[in-house]
Design an enzyme around this catalytic site. Structure first.
Site, mmCIF file in Angstrom:
data_model
loop_
_atom_site.group_PDB
_atom_site.id
_atom_site.type_symbol
_atom_site.label_atom_id
_atom_site.label_comp_id
_atom_site.label_asym_id
_atom_site.label_seq_id
_atom_site.Cartn_x
_atom_site.Cartn_y
_atom_site.Cartn_z
ATOM 1 N N ASP A 18 -5.426 -1.685 9.353
ATOM 2 C CA ASP A 18 -4.819 -2.511 8.324
ATOM 3 C C ASP A 18 -3.364 -2.046 8.191
ATOM 4 O O ASP A 18 -2.997 -0.977 8.682
ATOM 5 C CB ASP A 18 -5.583 -2.336 7.003
ATOM 6 C CG ASP A 18 -4.930 -3.068 5.859
ATOM 7 O OD1 ASP A 18 -4.630 -4.263 6.018
ATOM 8 O OD2 ASP A 18 -4.710 -2.439 4.811
ATOM 9 N N TYR A 28 -0.812 -2.932 5.083
ATOM 10 C CA TYR A 28 -0.219 -2.679 3.767
ATOM 11 C C TYR A 28 -1.016 -1.633 2.987
ATOM 12 O O TYR A 28 -2.179 -1.826 2.670
ATOM 13 C CB TYR A 28 -0.130 -3.982 2.972
ATOM 14 C CG TYR A 28 0.710 -5.021 3.687
ATOM 15 C CD1 TYR A 28 2.095 -4.876 3.783
ATOM 16 C CD2 TYR A 28 0.116 -6.132 4.286
ATOM 17 C CE1 TYR A 28 2.857 -5.807 4.451
ATOM 18 C CE2 TYR A 28 0.879 -7.074 4.949
ATOM 19 C CZ TYR A 28 2.261 -6.905 5.035
ATOM 20 O OH TYR A 28 3.012 -7.834 5.706
ATOM 21 N N ARG A 67 1.982 -6.466 -6.523
ATOM 22 C CA ARG A 67 0.934 -6.129 -5.554
ATOM 23 C C ARG A 67 -0.439 -6.598 -6.023
ATOM 24 O O ARG A 67 -1.213 -7.170 -5.248
ATOM 25 C CB ARG A 67 0.923 -4.617 -5.311
ATOM 26 C CG ARG A 67 -0.203 -4.132 -4.396
ATOM 27 C CD ARG A 67 -0.184 -4.784 -3.027
ATOM 28 N NE ARG A 67 -1.200 -4.210 -2.141
ATOM 29 C CZ ARG A 67 -1.573 -4.748 -0.992
ATOM 30 N NH1 ARG A 67 -1.021 -5.874 -0.569
ATOM 31 N NH2 ARG A 67 -2.493 -4.164 -0.239
ATOM 32 N N SER A 91 -4.297 -7.664 10.122
ATOM 33 C CA SER A 91 -3.775 -7.764 8.769
ATOM 34 C C SER A 91 -3.947 -9.149 8.167
ATOM 35 O O SER A 91 -4.001 -10.155 8.882
ATOM 36 C CB SER A 91 -2.284 -7.407 8.776
ATOM 37 O OG SER A 91 -1.692 -7.598 7.512
ATOM 38 N N ASN A 92 -3.984 -9.182 6.838
ATOM 39 C CA ASN A 92 -3.908 -10.444 6.109
ATOM 40 C C ASN A 92 -2.495 -11.007 6.122
ATOM 41 O O ASN A 92 -2.271 -12.150 5.729
ATOM 42 C CB ASN A 92 -4.360 -10.255 4.657
ATOM 43 C CG ASN A 92 -5.863 -10.329 4.495
ATOM 44 O OD1 ASN A 92 -6.577 -10.827 5.360
ATOM 45 N ND2 ASN A 92 -6.363 -9.819 3.377
#
Length: 221
Positions: free
Chosen positions: A11, A13, A42, A117-118
């Site tokens: 991942d 972030y 966030r 990742s998103n």
């Protein structure tokens, strides 16, 4: 199971990059509000992509990040000028790596290293490039290609298809408990990078490994 790993999947972030560092740019533009803005920004970013997933109303993470920023500024009754918004969005493309990230990746460079990742490619690819990590990763995968955010099973299925291996042959790393839980539920081996010393999520999905930071991965060096 340790010897069965064929892909080390990261991942981004909070795992490789420090998203909390954005408070510096927030503070420069809005003195006295940097911490508040960054925390709300966030939390709303995560909340919004999960809500959009549930509602079937997809938007890229870049667009969601912009919306979350606008909310954070409005919450604090701050002027949301287009110039300031763009400066903060650009800062997301230059997030700092955690101190050990590049060294650990370099030491594992003979492994199959993958980003998953998103983040949409319009924010993910510049981030990886700006940090000088392009040559260290074999693949950079974004859920934007299937428009299914983690932790949906469809998102992890997409990654697995791109890897071309079995689910138990993947070691997935994230600092986000919800992401580790989703990956574990799907069938990946998981390593929770528990930077904040948080308790394990109460979802009956214990991570296979728990490390304080990425240096724990050097057991596979």
């Amino acid at each position: 199971m340790e010897n069965s790993i064929k892909a080390f999947v990261f991942d981004v972030y909070g795992t490789l990059f420090d998203v909390t560092a954005i408070k510096k740019e927030c503070e420069e533009l809005y003195p006295g509000y940097g911490e508040k803005i960054s925390q709300t920004w966030r939390s709303k970013q995560v909340e919004y992509f999960m809500l959009r997933q549930l509602m079937g109303n997809y938007a890229t993470l870049y667009a969601i990040t912009h919306d979350a920023l606008k909310y954070a500024l409005n919450e604090n009754d701050l002027q949301a000028s287009k110039e300031n918004e763009q400066k903060l969005l650009d800062a997301y493309l230059h997030l700092p790596l955690y101190s050990e990230s590049k060294e650990v990746l370099t030491q594992l460079k003979d492994k199959n290293l993958v980003v998953f990742s998103n983040g949409s490619h319009d924010m993910l690819d510049p981030l990886v490039k700006n940090a000088g990590l392009e040559e260290l990763f074999d693949q950079v995968l974004s859920i934007d290609d299937v428009k299914q955010f983690k932790p949906t099973p469809a998102s992890y299925q997409y990654a697995l298809e791109q890897l071309g291996i079995e689910s138990h042959e993947v070691l997935f790393m994230s600092s986000n408990g919800w992401d580790v839980s989703g990956a574990k539920s799907f069938g990946f081996q998981t390593a929770w990078i528990n930077r904040k010393g948080m308790p394990v999520e109460e979802l009956d999905l214990e991570p296979d490994y728990i490390f304080d930071d990425l240096t724990g991965l050097l057991k596979w060096k």
